[in-house]
Design a protein around this motif. Structure first.
Motif, PDB file in Angstrom:
ATOM      1  N   HIS A   1      21.424-105.659  27.089  1.00 42.56           N
ATOM      2  CA  HIS A   1      21.757-104.763  25.984  1.00 42.56           C
ATOM      3  C   HIS A   1      21.038-103.432  26.137  1.00 42.56           C
ATOM      4  CE1 HIS A   1      17.886-106.226  24.508  1.00 42.56           C
ATOM      5  NE2 HIS A   1      17.873-105.183  23.708  1.00 42.56           N
ATOM      6  N   LYS A   2      21.634-102.410  25.533  1.00 39.29           N
ATOM      7  CA  LYS A   2      21.011-101.081  25.612  1.00 39.29           C
ATOM      8  C   LYS A   2      19.756-101.064  24.749  1.00 39.29           C
ATOM      9  CE  LYS A   2      24.598 -97.949  26.881  1.00 39.29           C
ATOM     10  NZ  LYS A   2      24.925 -96.552  26.792  1.00 39.29           N
ATOM     11  N   PRO A   3      18.666-100.538  25.280  1.00 37.31           N
ATOM     12  CA  PRO A   3      17.436-100.492  24.487  1.00 37.31           C
ATOM     13  C   PRO A   3      17.553 -99.464  23.367  1.00 37.31           C
ATOM     14  CG  PRO A   3      17.116 -99.429  26.612  1.00 37.31           C
ATOM     15  CD  PRO A   3      18.495-100.010  26.612  1.00 37.31           C
ATOM     16  N   SER A   4      16.858 -99.738  22.291  1.00 35.42           N
ATOM     17  CA  SER A   4      16.812 -98.774  21.196  1.00 35.42           C
ATOM     18  C   SER A   4      15.909 -97.621  21.608  1.00 35.42           C
ATOM     19  CB  SER A   4      16.267 -99.440  19.937  1.00 35.42           C
ATOM     20  OG  SER A   4      14.884 -99.692  20.101  1.00 35.42           O
ATOM     21  N   PRO A   5      16.006 -96.487  20.904  1.00 33.89           N
ATOM     22  CA  PRO A   5      15.115 -95.368  21.237  1.00 33.89           C
ATOM     23  C   PRO A   5      13.638 -95.773  21.245  1.00 33.89           C
ATOM     24  CG  PRO A   5      16.862 -94.596  19.820  1.00 33.89           C
ATOM     25  CD  PRO A   5      17.021 -96.099  19.919  1.00 33.89           C
ATOM     26  N   ASP A   6      13.240 -96.612  20.278  1.00 34.64           N
ATOM     27  CA  ASP A   6      11.838 -97.048  20.255  1.00 34.64           C
ATOM     28  C   ASP A   6      11.466 -97.847  21.494  1.00 34.64           C
ATOM     29  OD1 ASP A   6      11.408 -95.813  17.854  1.00 34.64           O
ATOM     30  OD2 ASP A   6      11.623 -97.632  16.651  1.00 34.64           O
ATOM     31  N   GLN A   7      12.422 -98.595  22.022  1.00 32.02           N
ATOM     32  CA  GLN A   7      12.154 -99.388  23.227  1.00 32.02           C
ATOM     33  C   GLN A   7      12.066 -98.511  24.463  1.00 32.02           C
ATOM     34  OE1 GLN A   7      15.493-102.081  22.620  1.00 32.02           O
ATOM     35  NE2 GLN A   7      14.067-103.792  22.502  1.00 32.02           N
ATOM     36  N   ILE A   8      12.573 -97.305  24.386  1.00 32.68           N
ATOM     37  CA  ILE A   8      12.466 -96.369  25.510  1.00 32.68           C
ATOM     38  C   ILE A   8      11.213 -95.513  25.358  1.00 32.68           C
ATOM     39  CG2 ILE A   8      13.565 -94.442  26.726  1.00 32.68           C
ATOM     40  CD1 ILE A   8      16.277 -95.571  25.848  1.00 32.68           C
ATOM     41  N   ILE A   9      10.873 -95.174  24.117  1.00 29.46           N
ATOM     42  CA  ILE A   9       9.730 -94.289  23.884  1.00 29.46           C
ATOM     43  C   ILE A   9       8.429 -94.942  24.350  1.00 29.46           C
ATOM     44  CG2 ILE A   9       8.307 -93.222  22.080  1.00 29.46           C
ATOM     45  CD1 ILE A   9      10.912 -92.440  20.667  1.00 29.46           C
ATOM     46  N   GLN A  10       8.235 -96.224  24.076  1.00 27.45           N
ATOM     47  CA  GLN A  10       6.979 -96.871  24.466  1.00 27.45           C
ATOM     48  C   GLN A  10       6.750 -96.837  25.987  1.00 27.45           C
ATOM     49  OE1 GLN A  10       4.509 -97.618  22.423  1.00 27.45           O
ATOM     50  NE2 GLN A  10       3.328 -98.014  24.269  1.00 27.45           N
ATOM     51  N   PRO A  11       7.752 -97.229  26.798  1.00 31.83           N
ATOM     52  CA  PRO A  11       7.548 -97.103  28.253  1.00 31.83           C
ATOM     53  C   PRO A  11       7.317 -95.656  28.685  1.00 31.83           C
ATOM     54  CG  PRO A  11       9.422 -98.521  27.804  1.00 31.83           C
ATOM     55  CD  PRO A  11       8.995 -97.936  26.492  1.00 31.83           C
ATOM     56  N   LEU A  12       7.973 -94.710  27.996  1.00 26.88           N
ATOM     57  CA  LEU A  12       7.749 -93.298  28.313  1.00 26.88           C
ATOM     58  C   LEU A  12       6.296 -92.909  28.074  1.00 26.88           C
ATOM     59  CD1 LEU A  12      10.890 -91.379  27.039  1.00 26.88           C
ATOM     60  CD2 LEU A  12       9.700 -90.971  29.187  1.00 26.88           C
ATOM     61  N   LEU A  13       5.751 -93.362  26.951  1.00 26.43           N
ATOM     62  CA  LEU A  13       4.355 -93.042  26.643  1.00 26.43           C
ATOM     63  C   LEU A  13       3.416 -93.686  27.666  1.00 26.43           C
ATOM     64  CD1 LEU A  13       4.409 -93.356  22.743  1.00 26.43           C
ATOM     65  CD2 LEU A  13       4.474 -91.267  24.127  1.00 26.43           C
ATOM     66  N   GLU A  14       3.741 -94.905  28.107  1.00 26.21           N
ATOM     67  CA  GLU A  14       2.922 -95.563  29.122  1.00 26.21           C
ATOM     68  C   GLU A  14       3.008 -94.825  30.460  1.00 26.21           C
ATOM     69  OE1 GLU A  14       4.174 -99.670  29.174  1.00 26.21           O
ATOM     70  OE2 GLU A  14       3.531 -99.972  27.103  1.00 26.21           O
ATOM     71  N   LEU A  15       4.219 -94.415  30.823  1.00 29.06           N
ATOM     72  CA  LEU A  15       4.380 -93.646  32.054  1.00 29.06           C
ATOM     73  C   LEU A  15       3.633 -92.320  31.962  1.00 29.06           C
ATOM     74  CD1 LEU A  15       8.137 -94.233  32.911  1.00 29.06           C
ATOM     75  CD2 LEU A  15       6.186 -94.791  34.373  1.00 29.06           C
ATOM     76  N   ASP A  16       3.670 -91.701  30.789  1.00 29.54           N
ATOM     77  CA  ASP A  16       2.961 -90.443  30.613  1.00 29.54           C
ATOM     78  C   ASP A  16       1.459 -90.646  30.741  1.00 29.54           C
ATOM     79  OD1 ASP A  16       2.971 -87.553  29.910  1.00 29.54           O
ATOM     80  OD2 ASP A  16       1.813 -88.295  28.204  1.00 29.54           O
ATOM     81  N   GLN A  17       0.974 -91.783  30.246  1.00 30.02           N
ATOM     82  CA  GLN A  17      -0.451 -92.083  30.394  1.00 30.02           C
ATOM     83  C   GLN A  17      -0.808 -92.215  31.882  1.00 30.02           C
ATOM     84  OE1 GLN A  17      -1.742 -95.791  28.592  1.00 30.02           O
ATOM     85  NE2 GLN A  17      -3.681 -94.855  28.020  1.00 30.02           N
ATOM     86  N   ASN A  18       0.057 -92.866  32.639  1.00 28.73           N
ATOM     87  CA  ASN A  18      -0.173 -92.972  34.084  1.00 28.73           C
ATOM     88  C   ASN A  18      -0.125 -91.592  34.735  1.00 28.73           C
ATOM     89  OD1 ASN A  18      -0.433 -95.728  33.962  1.00 28.73           O
ATOM     90  ND2 ASN A  18       1.658 -96.143  34.606  1.00 28.73           N
TER      91      ASN A  18
END
Length: 140
Positions: free
Chosen positions: A27-44
Motif C-alpha cells: 500500500h502507498k505510505p501516508s505522508p507521515d510514513q514518508i516524513i519519518q524516514p526523511l527525517l532519519e535520512l536527513d539526520q544521517n
C-alpha cells in the motif's frame, strides 16, 4: 581530535545501516510514513556532513593540497533544517516521495565524497588515516 572523530563515527555507524524503507508494503505510505524516514535520512546526511567537515579540517591542518581538485557536492553546502522540515509538512505524497529520493541521492553523494577524501588521505598522509581507523575501531 580522536574523541570528536570517535563520537562522529559512533553516531554515523549507529544510523547508517538502518534502512528507511524496511517497513514498506504494497500500500502507498501516508505522508507521515514518508516524513519519518526523511527525517532519519536527513539526520544521517547531517552526520555525514560533520564527518566530512572533520576529515576536511584534518587535511587542512596537515596539508591543504591533500584536497586539491576536490569539490564537495552541492548538498554539502545547503542546510536550513527548520525551513526544510516546515516544507515537508506542506508537501503532497508525490512531492514527499520525490524528496525522499533526493535525500537518498544526497546521502550517496556525500558518502562517495567522504570516501574520496579518505582515499586522498590514504594516498598522501597515511598517518592521518591511521588516526581515523583507530578512532573508528575504538568506537566499535
Amino acid at each position: 581530535t580522536q574523541n570528536r572523530m570517535k563520537l562522529m563515527a559512533d553516531n554515523y555507524e549507529d544510523d547508517h545501516f538502518k534502512s528507511s524503507r524496511s517497513n514498506q508494503t504494497n500500500h502507498k505510505p501516508s505522508p507521515d510514513q514518508i516524513i519519518q524516514p526523511l527525517l532519519e535520512l536527513d539526520q544521517n546526511r547531517s552526520k555525514l556532513k560533520l564527518y566530512i567537515g572533520h576529515l576536511t579540517a584534518l587535511c587542512h591542518d596537515r596539508d591543504p593540497l591533500i584536497l586539491r581538485g576536490l569539490t564537495p557536492p552541492a548538498s554539502y553546502n545547503t542546510d536550513d533544517q527548520a525551513a526544510w522540515e516546515n516544507e515537508l509538512q506542506k508537501m503532497t505524497q508525490e512531492q514527499l516521495q520525490s524528496e525522499l529520493e533526493k535525500v537518498e541521492g544526497d546521502n550517496a553523494e556525500l558518502q562517495e565524497f567522504a570516501n574520496t577524501i579518505l582515499q586522498q588521505i590514504a594516498d598522501h598522509c597515511p598517518d592521518i588515516l591511521e588516526q581515523v581507523v583507530n578512532a573508528l575501531e575504538e568506537s566499535s
